[in-house]
Write a protein that holds these residues in place. Structure first.
Motif, mmCIF file in Angstrom:
data_model
loop_
_atom_site.group_PDB
_atom_site.id
_atom_site.type_symbol
_atom_site.label_atom_id
_atom_site.label_comp_id
_atom_site.label_asym_id
_atom_site.label_seq_id
_atom_site.Cartn_x
_atom_site.Cartn_y
_atom_site.Cartn_z
ATOM 1 N N PRO B 135 113.291 122.670 65.760
ATOM 2 C CA PRO B 135 111.907 122.414 65.338
ATOM 3 C C PRO B 135 111.404 121.091 65.946
ATOM 4 N N ILE B 136 110.117 121.015 66.172
ATOM 5 C CA ILE B 136 109.491 119.894 66.865
ATOM 6 C C ILE B 136 109.808 118.550 66.212
ATOM 7 N N THR B 193 110.550 123.091 74.614
ATOM 8 C CA THR B 193 109.951 124.166 73.814
ATOM 9 C C THR B 193 108.430 124.069 73.928
ATOM 10 N N ASP B 194 107.752 125.163 73.588
ATOM 11 C CA ASP B 194 106.287 125.183 73.703
ATOM 12 C C ASP B 194 105.649 124.128 72.809
ATOM 13 N N SER B 195 106.206 123.956 71.607
ATOM 14 C CA SER B 195 105.576 123.009 70.680
ATOM 15 C C SER B 195 105.713 121.578 71.206
ATOM 16 N N TYR B 196 106.861 121.264 71.839
ATOM 17 C CA TYR B 196 107.026 119.922 72.411
ATOM 18 C C TYR B 196 106.082 119.739 73.599
ATOM 19 N N ALA B 198 103.285 120.923 73.962
ATOM 20 C CA ALA B 198 101.880 120.835 73.533
ATOM 21 C C ALA B 198 101.459 119.386 73.248
ATOM 22 N N SER B 270 106.531 115.188 77.626
ATOM 23 C CA SER B 270 105.891 116.441 77.267
ATOM 24 C C SER B 270 104.865 116.838 78.322
#
Lengths: 256, 360
Positions: B135-136, B193-196, B198, B270
């Motif tokens: 998780p982020i 990861t995509d959330s990172y 972002a 990021s």
């Protein structure tokens, strides 16, 4: 006696083998203005440093405002009501007048630890009333101290004491570095404090100043008190005789 | 002598002599530099630097250029916010660039995706331990913790030993760069990861820079923290005699600077979708330069976040301006250097003029 603001008994400070201050008994009453005189190295500043807890005394007792006290540090002494104008003034050049007056004890609107929100308005108002009390007029207290003259800076340092309704003010040679006009202003402030019945200890080398403004003169010599003179009972030459060691008061004969 | 301008004893105060804030000078310099590029643009390129000249785009200004101007300085700008506070205490922080490198490497290794285009990402640092697709919050906390540790050590060294800030943070600069290289033995860390990814996407760096600037701008102006920061830089002895816990306060200021370097590292890695051991080299000097151009005095006690933000904008305008004029990047650095020195000379000249005014 309840009107004794400060009393010391056997106050002593040794730096290693050097006896900078020996067995000093001293007292000052409410509203009394006392001068401390003496040659360089006589123990005047050492005496002040023990009272204000800038240093810890080797021996002796101090009563302040009726209570026996052992301050841990200068801040505690200040909170108790001993306000000191140091020779170095302890001002931050880049801050303005209210900031300097309240440095280290800022008024806050909202307590959030180190990020507490400052109450600029209240500090400004107290500053103005403090300046009024000492008779210092500064129309623009929002300017940095850096751009003020020596006399103005001195006045700010002194106004700090007035703002906080201290019970005892100590000034360590406040006019030593000032010009004639500026000295006059500082002396006016001292007179104002006298009118307001505030107690003051003044360290000074200026005989005229002491004779004009003070009620009593305590002379230090080689770490000891050698004379305690009421102004009415003495004169300049007499005081000089005590300072230089030509005379010692009977009460202090053991000290010579 | 007019009644309103003198106190007793012949002290004169003139309310009209109120100081002009240094930020106004910096803002004027910014406008001037923009104007120079605008003029040069019409002279040399027959195009506008600031205004929109394309028929197929709407709007008065060249919005794309304005966005780039601020975007390209926002990450170093975040560092500069922290460095500004350190400099105001009379210190210096040379470690921020290396802290960016180390933090980017470490944070990124906790932010890697487990799969790339359907294949397992077996080159992820913690692939074997199964620490992928976390998780982020995990890389965020790890990254910020890196900054707090580095900044905290700087602060403890500066506050509680007699080591000058230059030396203490120089040590951290070398050490943190070593950590950055050691972490993966020099290998880059990629595929977040995509959330990172972002966090630093699009204009997000600008938003983060803006929020941090506002937050610390307010903290410096309106809180006890800010007042003590200025007081320590102005006169450390006065601050100490006034009962301010100087060492403790310095630890706080350096820790905040480290924390902001870590924020910059997270945003940068990021944005780039990768972290490399050489990330952030020279960032510390650019950050210091932004602060100095913005009117922050290296002797401490003077400066503001507003000034530093304006200093960062001047940086951005110069970089964009040179690109716009199709001049080599070499010239950029030469001019940047001259502007840094010029800013300090101007500031000292201003101070001297002010001082001589008072003596009259």
């Amino acid at each position: 006696m309840t009107d004794i603001v400060l009393k010391t008994e056997g106050l002593t400070k040794h730096y290693g083998g050097v006896h900078a201050l020996d067995d000093a008994d001293f007292e000052i009453r409410q509203g009394e203005h006392v001068a401390i005189m003496g040659d360089n190295g006589a123990g005047k500043s050492t005496f002040v440093r023990q009272i204000t807890a800038v240093e810890q005394r080797t021996q002796g007792k101090i009563w302040f405002d009726g209570d026996y006290v052992e301050f841990d540090g200068p801040l505690e002494a200040r909170e108790a009501g001993i306000e000191t104008v140091f020779q170095t003034l302890a001002l931050a050049d880049d801050l303005n007048v209210p900031d300097n007056l309240f440095l280290g004890r800022e008024l806050v609107k909202l307590k959030l630890g180190p990020f507490s929100i400052l109450d600029y308005k209240a500090m400004r108002e107290s500053t103005l009333s403090g300046l009024e009390k000492t008779g210092v007029k500064i129309p623009n207290i929002g300017n940095a101290i850096r751009n003020m003259s020596g006399g103005q800076r001195q006045c700010v340092a002194i106004a700090r004491t007035a703002t906080f309704h201290s019970k005892l003010t100590i000034m360590d040679e406040p006019t030593a570095a000032l010009g004639v006009q500026e000295t006059a202003q500082v002396e006016n402030i001292i007179r104002t404090l006298k009118e307001q019945n505030e107690s003051l200890i003044l360290i000074s080398h200026n005989m005229r100043q002491v004779m004009d403004l003070m009620d009593r003169i305590v002379v230090f010599r080689r770490g000891r008190i050698v004379a305690n003179l009421r102004k009415e009972d003495t004169h300049g030459e007499d005081v000089v005789a005590y300072i230089t060691g030509a005379k010692t008061q009977d009460d202090y004969a053991g000290a010579a | 002598m007019a009644e309103t301008t003198h106190g007793i004893g012949g002290l004169t105060f003139d309310p009209r002599k109120r100081e002009m804030p240094a930020e106004i000078g910096v803002a004027l310099a910014l406008v001037l530099i923009v104007a120079v590029f605008e003029a040069l643009g019409w002279l040399l390129m027959n195009d506008s630097f600031l205004f929109n000249t394309r028929d197929n785009v709407d709007g008065l200004f060249n919005v794309a250029r304005l966005k780039i101007i601020i975007l390209q300085v926002s990450i170093i700008g975040i560092i500069a916010i922290g460095v500004t506070q350190v400099i105001i205490t009379g210190g210096i922080d040379l470690s921020s660039g290396s802290v960016v490198g180390a933090t980017a490497m470490i944070a990124m290794s906790f932010a890697q995706a487990g799969e790339i285009y359907g294949n397992p990402n077996d080159r992820a640092v913690f692939f074997e331990q199964g620490l992928v697709d976390l998780p982020i919050i995990v890389p965020l906390i790890v990254g910020l913790a890196c900054g707090v540790v580095a900044g905290g050590i700087n602060g403890l060294l500066v506050g509680y030993t007699r080591i000058p800030p230059f030396i203490a943070t120089l040590g951290m600069m070398v050490t943190a760069r070593g950590v950055a290289k050691w972490w993966t033995k020099g290998q880059p860390v990629s595929f977040p990861t995509d959330s990172y990814a972002a966090i630093g996407a699009g204009m997000m760096p600008v938003v983060i820079f803006g929020l941090i600037a506002i937050l610390f701008g307010l903290a410096l102006k309106f809180t006890v923290y800010g007042k003590h920061t200025y007081a320590i830089g102005s006169s450390e002895d006065a601050a100490r005699m006034s009962g301010i816990k100087v060492a403790r306060h310095k630890v706080l200021v350096y820790t905040i600077a480290g924390l902001l370097a870590a924020v910059a590292a997270i945003v940068l890695s990021s944005k780039n979708l990768t972290a490399q051991a050489g990330m952030g080299i020279m960032y510390e000097l650019d950050a210091i330069a932004m602060a100095v151009i913005g009117g922050v005095s290296l002797t401490g006690g003077r400066g503001s976040i507003t000034g530093t933000v304006l200093g960062a904008m001047i940086f951005g305008v110069i970089i964009s301006g040179f690109t716009f004029l199709k001049l080599d990047a070499y010239y950029q650095e030469m001019v940047k250097g001259a502007i840094i020195v010029g800013a300090v000379v101007l500031d000292q000249w201003r101070q001297r003029r002010k001082a001589s005014k008072v003596e009259k």
